[in-house]
Design a protein around this motif. Structure first.
Motif, mmCIF file in Angstrom:
data_model
loop_
_atom_site.group_PDB
_atom_site.id
_atom_site.type_symbol
_atom_site.label_atom_id
_atom_site.label_comp_id
_atom_site.label_asym_id
_atom_site.label_seq_id
_atom_site.Cartn_x
_atom_site.Cartn_y
_atom_site.Cartn_z
ATOM 1 N N UNK A 243 0.349 6.158 -1.834
ATOM 2 C CA UNK A 243 1.576 5.360 -1.758
ATOM 3 C C UNK A 243 1.420 4.364 -0.615
ATOM 4 N N UNK A 244 2.179 3.293 -0.679
ATOM 5 C CA UNK A 244 2.121 2.280 0.381
ATOM 6 C C UNK A 244 3.265 2.428 1.376
ATOM 7 N N UNK A 245 4.322 3.122 0.990
ATOM 8 C CA UNK A 245 5.540 3.169 1.795
ATOM 9 C C UNK A 245 5.614 4.449 2.629
ATOM 10 N N UNK A 246 6.332 4.366 3.743
ATOM 11 C CA UNK A 246 6.607 5.546 4.547
ATOM 12 C C UNK A 246 7.968 6.116 4.203
ATOM 13 N N UNK A 247 8.309 7.246 4.802
ATOM 14 C CA UNK A 247 9.626 7.845 4.548
ATOM 15 C C UNK A 247 10.743 6.983 5.110
#
Length: 365
Positions: free
Chosen positions: A290-294
């Motif tokens: 994935x490219x996004x963080x929480x």
């Protein structure tokens, strides 16, 4: 000379040969990585023989990592296993021959068919669970192919996380018979999300030791243990309190999931994998990241976490397009393929992000 004295003397010789302090040796490191080439290995073996140790040059190939070589010396007789299997890791030395010894009966089936039928499929993909322990987490994956069967493996400790105190390596042994029951012969396709990548890797090693081939591995947002720490328990607690722990939308993660995730990170803390020999590595390893963080901004999120811990940053912060990030040392020589998806680490099997997370499997059917 005792076996522990053998290790001490051997480490002194190896430290001098490699111009290193023996205290800096780490079990997961390979002798090749540390600089012990063929000529130096031969000279070192000769030096060890002069000390009364029956060490041959090829022993550095038979036991290619610091941990495996240490185990070889600690056995005291300096002979290879009679069945040709690789030397046991230090963690495995303390485990019973029967991996189920002392393990309570699972409360859920060990496997669940998510797509297709194992008896009719051309290819079976075994998906090992993430920290939640639930193979059903993969149930939302879109249809792959009529010729592919997806099997989700459940943790034996699902709904009884208080009994989960065993190592990652032993967990892999608990699934082995179930996998071979569904597919008696290889090549095998193994995959896993997060900690499931560690399980898949260890299952692969067990199958290889049994003479089987691994056709493909699929590592789904699984941070290599050689480069990333175990997620601190304090972070699990912080994410749980903020509703970010495996949550979907505004729905809070169930208590059993949090308990199993906590037991998982404790187990990962003592896990340090050793490489698969280049000759046995699966020809293709697929990475899905994935490219996004929480969160978009940790400072503004109100989370009280230590960002000097790399795995915490891996989970929370947005990323670029990651590559092998250490797995190349455990799976040397494979063809690495990369896919990227939207969403964060806990959204991998949630719509609409889930449509991208099984892309590697579409290459199989």
């Amino acid at each position: 000379m005792s076996s522990s004295e053998n290790v001490t003397k051997a480490w002194d010789v190896l430290g001098e040969a490699l111009s290193m302090d023996p205290l800096d040796f780490e079990d997961h490191e390979s002798w090749k990585f540390l600089g012990l080439g063929d000529l130096l290995a031969a000279a070192t073996a000769s030096d060890l023989k002069n000390l009364g140790l029956d060490v041959k040059t090829e022993d550095f190939t038979k036991y290619p990592t610091v941990g495996e070589f240490k185990t070889f010396l600690l056995r005291g007789d300096n002979t290879a296993p009679s069945n040709g299997a690789p030397a046991a890791s230090p963690a495995q030395l303390n485990e019973p021959a029967d991996p189920w010894e002392g393990i309570p009966k699972p409360k859920v089936p060990l496997s669940i068919a998510l797509q297709g039928q194992a008896s009719k499929a051309k290819v079976i993909v075994f998906l090992l669970p993430d920290g939640s322990g639930a193979g059903g987490s993969y149930g939302s994956l879109p249809r792959v192919s009529p010729d592919v069967c997806l099997i989700g493996l459940n943790s034996p400790f699902l709904r009884q996380a208080e009994a989960f105190t065993c190592t990652i390596e032993r967990m892999a042994r608990l699934w082995l018979d179930e996998i071979r029951k569904l597919q008696p012969k290889g090549p095998y396709v193994l995959g896993g999300w997060s900690a499931g990548g560690y399980y898949a890797f260890e299952v692969a090693k067990l199958l290889i030791a049994a003479g089987e081939k691994i056709g493909r591995m699929i590592l789904i947002d699984s941070p290599c243990r050689l480069q990333f720490e175990a997620l601190p328990e304090a972070v699990v607690g912080e994410l749980t309190s903020k509703g970010l722990m495996g949550a979907s939308g505004l729905k809070k993660a169930p208590e059993w999931l949090v308990q199993h995730f906590t037991s998982t990170v404790i187990s990962v803390e003592s896990y340090m994998p050793t490489p698969i020999a280049a000759s046995d590595v699966p020809p293709v390893v697929n990475f899905i990241w994935v490219r996004e963080g929480l969160v978009k901004d940790v400072a503004e999120s109100g989370l009280n976490v230590d960002l000097t811990v790399k795995v915490t940053r891996f989970l929370l912060e947005p990323r670029g397009e990651l590559k092998t990030v250490g797995w190349e040392r455990l799976l040397p020589g494979a063809r690495y393929e990369f896919d990227y998806m939207t969403g964060n680490h806990f959204q991998i099997t949630q719509p609409p992000h889930v449509s991208a997370s099984i892309s590697a499997c579409t290459y199989i059917g």
